[in-house]
Scaffold this active site. Sequence first.
Site, PDB file in Angstrom:
ATOM      1  N   ASP A  46      22.671 -18.441  -1.841  1.00 35.00           N
ATOM      2  CA  ASP A  46      23.012 -17.680  -0.523  1.00 35.00           C
ATOM      3  C   ASP A  46      25.137 -17.644  -0.624  1.00 35.00           C
ATOM      4  O   ASP A  46      25.861 -18.126   0.384  1.00 35.00           O
ATOM      5  CB  ASP A  46      22.681 -18.557   0.665  1.00 35.00           C
ATOM      6  CG  ASP A  46      22.795 -17.942   1.908  1.00 35.00           C
ATOM      7  OD1 ASP A  46      22.043 -17.265   1.864  1.00 35.00           O
ATOM      8  OD2 ASP A  46      23.386 -18.789   3.060  1.00 35.00           O
ATOM      9  N   ARG A  82      16.064 -20.521   3.191  1.00 38.73           N
ATOM     10  CA  ARG A  82      14.076 -21.665   3.441  1.00 38.73           C
ATOM     11  C   ARG A  82      13.066 -20.230   3.593  1.00 38.73           C
ATOM     12  O   ARG A  82      12.337 -20.122   3.426  1.00 38.73           O
ATOM     13  CB  ARG A  82      14.695 -22.272   4.515  1.00 38.73           C
ATOM     14  CG  ARG A  82      14.936 -23.436   4.621  1.00 38.73           C
ATOM     15  CD  ARG A  82      15.482 -24.644   5.532  1.00 38.73           C
ATOM     16  NE  ARG A  82      16.615 -25.775   5.007  1.00 38.73           N
ATOM     17  CZ  ARG A  82      16.991 -26.838   5.821  1.00 38.73           C
ATOM     18  NH1 ARG A  82      16.404 -26.260   7.236  1.00 38.73           N
ATOM     19  NH2 ARG A  82      17.036 -27.603   6.083  1.00 38.73           N
ATOM     20  N   ASP A 100      21.960 -30.636  -1.926  1.00 41.46           N
ATOM     21  CA  ASP A 100      23.148 -32.132  -2.061  1.00 41.46           C
ATOM     22  C   ASP A 100      22.433 -32.966  -1.887  1.00 41.46           C
ATOM     23  O   ASP A 100      22.713 -34.205  -2.714  1.00 41.46           O
ATOM     24  CB  ASP A 100      23.701 -31.921  -0.775  1.00 41.46           C
ATOM     25  CG  ASP A 100      24.592 -31.139  -0.004  1.00 41.46           C
ATOM     26  OD1 ASP A 100      24.787 -30.145  -0.708  1.00 41.46           O
ATOM     27  OD2 ASP A 100      24.610 -31.343   1.841  1.00 41.46           O
ATOM     28  N   GLU A 183      18.202 -25.633  13.814  1.00 42.80           N
ATOM     29  CA  GLU A 183      16.929 -24.696  13.158  1.00 42.80           C
ATOM     30  C   GLU A 183      15.908 -25.289  12.970  1.00 42.80           C
ATOM     31  O   GLU A 183      14.578 -25.580  13.065  1.00 42.80           O
ATOM     32  CB  GLU A 183      17.132 -23.754  13.044  1.00 42.80           C
ATOM     33  CG  GLU A 183      17.586 -24.116  11.221  1.00 42.80           C
ATOM     34  CD  GLU A 183      18.478 -24.887  11.294  1.00 42.80           C
ATOM     35  OE1 GLU A 183      18.914 -25.502  10.027  1.00 42.80           O
ATOM     36  OE2 GLU A 183      20.097 -24.478  11.469  1.00 42.80           O
ATOM     37  N   ASP A 184      16.089 -27.202  11.506  1.00 38.89           N
ATOM     38  CA  ASP A 184      15.251 -27.237  10.882  1.00 38.89           C
ATOM     39  C   ASP A 184      14.508 -28.359  12.551  1.00 38.89           C
ATOM     40  O   ASP A 184      13.394 -28.699  12.438  1.00 38.89           O
ATOM     41  CB  ASP A 184      15.783 -28.560  10.196  1.00 38.89           C
ATOM     42  CG  ASP A 184      16.857 -29.474  10.621  1.00 38.89           C
ATOM     43  OD1 ASP A 184      17.497 -28.709  11.810  1.00 38.89           O
ATOM     44  OD2 ASP A 184      16.957 -29.847  10.155  1.00 38.89           O
ATOM     45  N   HIS A 217      29.702 -30.671   4.219  1.00 39.21           N
ATOM     46  CA  HIS A 217      27.332 -30.831   4.845  1.00 39.21           C
ATOM     47  C   HIS A 217      27.685 -29.936   6.259  1.00 39.21           C
ATOM     48  O   HIS A 217      27.997 -30.120   7.472  1.00 39.21           O
ATOM     49  CB  HIS A 217      27.306 -32.112   5.793  1.00 39.21           C
ATOM     50  CG  HIS A 217      26.174 -32.487   5.293  1.00 39.21           C
ATOM     51  ND1 HIS A 217      25.231 -32.162   6.052  1.00 39.21           N
ATOM     52  CD2 HIS A 217      25.314 -33.014   3.894  1.00 39.21           C
ATOM     53  CE1 HIS A 217      24.284 -32.612   5.795  1.00 39.21           C
ATOM     54  NE2 HIS A 217      24.543 -33.285   4.914  1.00 39.21           N
TER      55      HIS A 217
END
Length: 405
Positions: A46, A82, A100, A183-184, A217
């Site tokens: 990305d 994704r 990660d 969002e996940d 992160h």
Amino acid sequence: MNNMSAPDVSVIVGAYEAMPYLIRCLESVEAQTLGAHRIELIAVDDGSTDGTGEYLEEFAARSAVPTRVVRQANSGGPSGPRNVGMGMARGRYVFFLDADDYFADDALANMVAMGDRAGTDVVLGKVEGVNRGAPKSMWRRTADRVDVYDSQIIFTLSAQKLFRRDLIERLGLRFDEELRTGEDALFTMEAYIRGSGVSVFADRTCYYLVGRDDGKHVTKSGDYTHRFDSARAMLALIHDLVPAGPKRDRLLVRPFTVGLIQQFGPRIMKESAEIRRHKLELAAPLMAAYWSPEVARRIKVAERLRLECVALGRLDLLDDILKYIRAGKEPEVVLRGRGRTPHLAYPHFGDRRAAIPDSAYEVTIRDWVGKPGGRSIEPPRLIRQRRSLTRRLARGVRTWVRGTR
């Protein structure tokens, strides 16, 4: 690759500035006991500038795992990569592997076997934190099928799970690219609610959740307004998908206690008056639309009181409660009514001027006096249920003993 048979699992890796963590991540894909021929890897760079894209292409050229690499301009978050990966996936299952993190060697074999055996649409593999915390309450036992409304799985909504691709395509599931965080959680909660069951594999660790030491992160990024956006979206999703009643109330506990309440922790006392007022303004419509006595009764007293103060728009009362908790004080246990129902006497208990109802102080689920893990306290209802169960078990044992004589 279009001439190859469909793999069992499409592993989707969205990567941004992922070096050197990406090396171990991809090694863990190659090490899967499921076998390279049963996996495809779809890696989306990305817009990295640290060599991530070049390393992905090098890996694709030499690995036995069939790998496709997409390199694109930075999209601003994990949702875009994704979604690109999902559009390319051919596997029976999809797994979203963060660049990660890394797998245990038998992770995919164990999760695929469980999904196939149980016929479920989502499989959770046990997660372990590396240099960071990880959810724990849902890994107490392996279960072929769990009830989303009566389990702890709603407290693990990250995307690192095995999803049946038929579910994704049938529901048209995609990650919301407008959300900067959470969002996940939205994606996973919808899969839980609308899918055909959830399995939990807890026998061994499947996934290692890595805390980066470079401060990059994704969960640490973004300002507080993004957290309210996430909470708003989750509350609306649950409200729209689940009819009013105990099941909806149970699920609503999650966005209130993981998301919204964090914006009204001790840190808020150090924030500017402008930010404090703005947070209250953002929370007000959410509390008005979704907060209710039925949801409140499913939350421990100390957390419930903070949310009650937010619902009332009273930052002064919230400050008093936060100071009390931060000082490590233990509230007195006050028994009230014919049922001797315990109440925890945090600040403003019984103070009619404060407008916090006494019911907000009532112990309605298992709670603790002082720090979590301290002295446990339970409502009379749970005590009666446990005593009744003990009596039934004792009667069963006595009946069995008599039958063996």
